[in-house]
Design a protein around this motif. Sequence first.
Motif, mmCIF file in Angstrom:
data_model
loop_
_atom_site.group_PDB
_atom_site.id
_atom_site.type_symbol
_atom_site.label_atom_id
_atom_site.label_comp_id
_atom_site.label_asym_id
_atom_site.label_seq_id
_atom_site.Cartn_x
_atom_site.Cartn_y
_atom_site.Cartn_z
ATOM 1 N N GLN A 167 0.859 -1.712 -0.046
ATOM 2 C CA GLN A 167 -0.230 -0.060 0.299
ATOM 3 C C GLN A 167 0.528 1.277 0.240
ATOM 4 N N HIS A 334 -5.958 0.800 6.523
ATOM 5 C CA HIS A 334 -5.229 0.842 6.746
ATOM 6 C C HIS A 334 -3.960 2.542 7.410
ATOM 7 N N TYR A 367 -10.607 9.459 9.158
ATOM 8 C CA TYR A 367 -10.449 9.831 7.849
ATOM 9 C C TYR A 367 -11.527 11.369 7.988
ATOM 10 N N LEU A 420 -0.988 9.127 1.023
ATOM 11 C CA LEU A 420 -2.062 9.737 -0.326
ATOM 12 C C LEU A 420 -2.937 8.753 -0.819
ATOM 13 N N GLN A 421 -2.625 7.085 -0.825
ATOM 14 C CA GLN A 421 -3.117 6.384 -1.240
ATOM 15 C C GLN A 421 -4.444 6.214 -0.667
ATOM 16 N N TYR A 423 -5.794 8.113 1.366
ATOM 17 C CA TYR A 423 -6.686 9.156 1.216
ATOM 18 C C TYR A 423 -7.437 9.339 -0.154
ATOM 19 N N ASP A 424 -6.651 8.848 -1.149
ATOM 20 C CA ASP A 424 -7.955 8.541 -2.081
ATOM 21 C C ASP A 424 -8.923 7.556 -2.149
ATOM 22 N N ALA A 425 -8.898 6.476 -1.700
ATOM 23 C CA ALA A 425 -9.138 5.514 -1.012
ATOM 24 C C ALA A 425 -10.330 6.098 -0.849
ATOM 25 N N TYR A 426 -10.741 6.322 0.570
ATOM 26 C CA TYR A 426 -11.933 6.688 1.414
ATOM 27 C C TYR A 426 -12.419 8.240 0.144
ATOM 28 N N MET A 427 -11.865 8.920 -0.179
ATOM 29 C CA MET A 427 -12.404 10.286 -0.999
ATOM 30 C C MET A 427 -13.181 9.144 -2.370
ATOM 31 N N SER A 428 -13.215 8.194 -3.010
ATOM 32 C CA SER A 428 -13.401 7.647 -4.156
ATOM 33 C C SER A 428 -14.213 6.902 -2.979
ATOM 34 N N LYS A 430 -13.818 3.732 -1.304
ATOM 35 C CA LYS A 430 -13.327 2.512 -0.804
ATOM 36 C C LYS A 430 -13.180 2.322 0.136
#
Length: 458
Positions: A167, A334, A367, A420-421, A423-428, A430
Amino acid sequence: MSTEPTKILLSEDEMPRQWYNIQADLPTPLPPPVGLDGNPIGPDALAQVFPMNLIEQEMSTERWIDIPDEVLGILKLWRPSPLYRARRLEAALGTPAKIYYKNEGVSPAGSHKPNTAVAQAWYNREFGIKYLTTETGAGQWGSALAMSCKLIGIECKVFMVRISFDQKPFRKIMMKTWGAECIPSPSPLTAIGRKILEEDPDTPGSLAIAISEAIEQAVERDDTRYALGSVLNHVMLHQTIIGLEAKKQFDKIGRYPDIVIGCAGGGSNFAGISFPFLCDKIHGKDVRVIATEPEACPTLTRAPYAYDSGDVAMMTPLLPMHSLGHTFIPPAIHAGGLRYHGMAPLVSHVKRIGLIEATALPQTECYEAALLFAHTEGFIPAPETSHAIAQTIREAKQAKEEGKEKVILMNWSGHGLMDLQGYDAYMSGKISDYALPEEMLQRSLAASLAGHPPVPGC
């Protein structure tokens, strides 16, 4: 407009010159580590794993221990760390609370971890050690030790929990940049790694497995020792520079916190911010201290206080701690640095005797809190740190409901620029919440704690 500065700073001359050892002030002593027979172990039982100078710190009950000059000189690269007033976060919450955060993300590795990594590398080198092995979860500890070993002049090998290895690719690059070898755990390099891969080739790994691999390799050579980034007494000791600085910074502005908050996985950053304030509490000061962990790995809030091993292969002595069981494989949340099965014995002990509180928070709330912090204060927190932020927001909202002007201190234990991956998963959309099922907890405890001696008084 307030005349109080946004950043409360100390000069290098104001840095603490000693670490604080809470064992000198505990109302009841910490139970000792023991063998499977229940008998306390002596220093010699640890000598293959740690240098004797650190073993002496591990067992010390002296209140103050001097920080070596060379260690201080390296710490000055980023210390003293600033204490911030989070006015924009306060305004967003509409709270009368005054929120402060100790920014440990200013270190070269981006977290509080170098506070002990530098010290451990130095003590090992002074003892004649040339190589250190270690484990890492999210990669913050591995990065810190890699940097510290390079600055001190010894070699470093890091076993990184596989889920975090996958990750967080930039963390392993950081370690390699500082000259360390970084290996996904479990690995085929050790007997315990091969055994676990044979049983479950797709395992996400765990800190307990990575610790076993690192210790297994450390004991094979006389010039090699193992370094641990959390849990042990000497690690808690080295981290108290955080809280000691914070107390001096509050003295500068004539305030004192009503509440002290830190996230908790193994316990190092939480102990670092809280133990100097717990000293005051033990001696009569009114202060609440809160450790916050993920509900997916609820060590302090749901695990029993028991003797258990620190690693899956049971290469460590049995430690008195809140433990989910050394065979526990945490879910792949995460906040990789908060996925350890056990809590530091000293943190477990102060929880047991009522000096601290503990909460377990859902991942999405953390998050959400991290994003609010980034939107108001600018800094992007590590997912681990987000747990402390979420608890701080809960307390600030409570202060608003009560109409009380509380002073809240939070340890901002590291930045999230390598995370940041997540954060990207949360904002997407996932990432979802996961509460550890009771059946899984009980299964782990049954497999891990059977036959272990009881902790005195339990």
